[in-house]
Design a protein around this motif. Sequence first.
Motif: not given
Length: 219
Positions: A25-32, A173-177, A190-192
């Motif tokens: 989806n758009n969110r995953v493509r944006e993160q990639l 400072a939270i790490a997101f993966y 941040d994916f939230t």
Amino acid sequence: RKRTRATPEQLSILEKTFSVNPSPNNRVREQLSRELGMSERSIQIWFQNRRAKSRQQQQSNNSWFCPPPPPPPPPPPSSAAFGTPMSFEDEPPNRFSAEALQIGTWRRVSLQPYDLVCHYDTQRRVMVWRIQDGQQRFKLEFGFDAILHLRLQPLQERLGWARLELRHAQPEAIAFYMETGNGTWTQCRDFTQDRQATTVPLHHLDGPALALRAEVQRL
């Protein structure tokens, strides 16, 4: 205009993502896009071409006569997770009995066993919230030292349940993966919803009161 070809490293991550999620989806493509340094349009076109190639391969295979397929394998054991393949992380030893996680107005509810896995790692001294969204998995991590307070209180709207409240000292400072396949995690933003996890310091975990109380006492 001359096309820019993806590097072998970029192709490797794209192929791993495709094997888990052929239609991100758009969110995953944006993160990639952020992680690979490619435009979202380029990533979208790559996945379109990759799906077309996969369909052509299937049609080519179907054009040849082949014997009937073997009988299906037996069903996987009950410990298998819904969606992505299991990994050693799927049953952490220090898992909270949380069936809901809320940060600001962003809320995740566990409908399947591995939709939401909240646990802590005593060796690394970190809290880990892992979320499964369809075929894609994400997680966020923060250290014990960043927790200002932990408070367990009864949940008024549900008998026998409690809410574990954590106040974070530095949410920015939270790490997101995000998982890119084969249990490999790549750092992302941040994916939230509305990136609330980097601005809202309160995290709420809801679950059975007795279980949560025992788990907090072991911390």
